[in-house]
Design an enzyme around this catalytic site. Structure first.
Site, PDB file in Angstrom:
ATOM      1  N   GLU A  99      -0.933  -8.260   5.195  1.00 20.77           N
ATOM      2  CA  GLU A  99      -0.687  -8.483   6.555  1.00 20.77           C
ATOM      3  C   GLU A  99      -2.110  -8.581   7.173  1.00 20.77           C
ATOM      4  O   GLU A  99      -1.969  -9.033   8.478  1.00 20.77           O
ATOM      5  CB  GLU A  99       0.506  -7.580   7.014  1.00 20.77           C
ATOM      6  N   HIS A 130      -3.228  -4.997   1.392  1.00 19.17           N
ATOM      7  CA  HIS A 130      -2.725  -5.167   2.727  1.00 19.17           C
ATOM      8  C   HIS A 130      -2.688  -6.767   2.906  1.00 19.17           C
ATOM      9  O   HIS A 130      -3.417  -7.144   3.588  1.00 19.17           O
ATOM     10  CB  HIS A 130      -3.362  -4.388   4.001  1.00 19.17           C
ATOM     11  N   CYS A 180       1.046  -1.231   0.056  1.00 20.11           N
ATOM     12  CA  CYS A 180      -0.101  -0.002  -0.067  1.00 20.11           C
ATOM     13  C   CYS A 180       0.674   1.277   0.125  1.00 20.11           C
ATOM     14  O   CYS A 180       1.357   1.545  -1.163  1.00 20.11           O
ATOM     15  CB  CYS A 180      -0.903  -0.164   1.138  1.00 20.11           C
TER      16      CYS A 180
END
EC number: 4.3.3.6
Length: 197
Positions: A177, A175, A84
């Protein structure tokens, strides 16, 4: 493996957990260190450039002298995963004078092009190098609007690139994660091995 998370701002804990899971899947322990100052990056085997606010990240890494260490890390062929805002900072052109783009990924990006916070979305996306689609979380995501020479597009949404590889750098508009799936981290840091769900 020592993994440095650029921790001046952004999703630090989530990336730390994902890289530990990816390394464990390969039987390799990972020591995750938070990078807030110069002098840490040269000891790292891999780097994570997290999401957050690209203007803030850009300003702080430049102020702390981390930007040149990141460039040297990539020049030596060591892997980086940029997500991002990390994609924006690592791009060739962020189309925003407030962002001092590092020029590590030969793409130009349009910040927040997928919309504002309320326009955030999730999508299952097929991705080169992964055996099954990846559940991607897009939050105020940038748009990769120009892909330069030497860049491999790894995934698209509606025909628009959302994940790319440029040499040792894997960069995503989403994202990874924020899911329990560490395959993107695996793809970035263990590119020579098959990545399975």
């Amino acid at each position: 493996m020592q993994a440095g998370v650029i921790a001046v701002q952004g999703d630090v804990a989530e990336h730390a957990a994902a890289v530990e899971n990816a390394a464990a899947a390969h039987g390799e322990p990972a020591e995750v260190v938070e990078v807030r100052d110069a002098g840490i990056v040269p000891d790292c085997d891999v780097l994570l450039m997290p999401g957050g606010e690209s203007t803030t990240i850009s300003r702080l890494i430049r102020r702390e002298g981390i930007d040149e260490e990141i460039r040297e890390h990539v020049a030596s062929g060591k892997p980086v995963l940029a997500t991002c805002a990390g994609l924006i900072v690592c791009s060739r052109d962020a189309k925003d004078d407030r962002v001092d783009a590092l020029g590590l990924v030969n793409v130009s990006v349009d910040r927040n092009a997928f919309g504002r916070q309320k326009d955030s979305f999730e999508a299952k996306i097929p991705m080169t190098g992964l055996d099954e689609p990846f559940h991607a979380v897009f939050i105020r995501a940038p748009l990769i609007d120009d892909v330069g020479e030497g860049v491999e597009v790894l995934a698209t949404v509606d025909g628009r690139p959302v994940a790319v590889r440029d040499g040792p750098v894997v960069a995503t508009a989403f994202h990874p994660e924020l899911t329990d799936d560490s395959r993107i981290h695996d793809l970035a840091f263990f590119p020579e091995q098959e990545v399975v769900a």
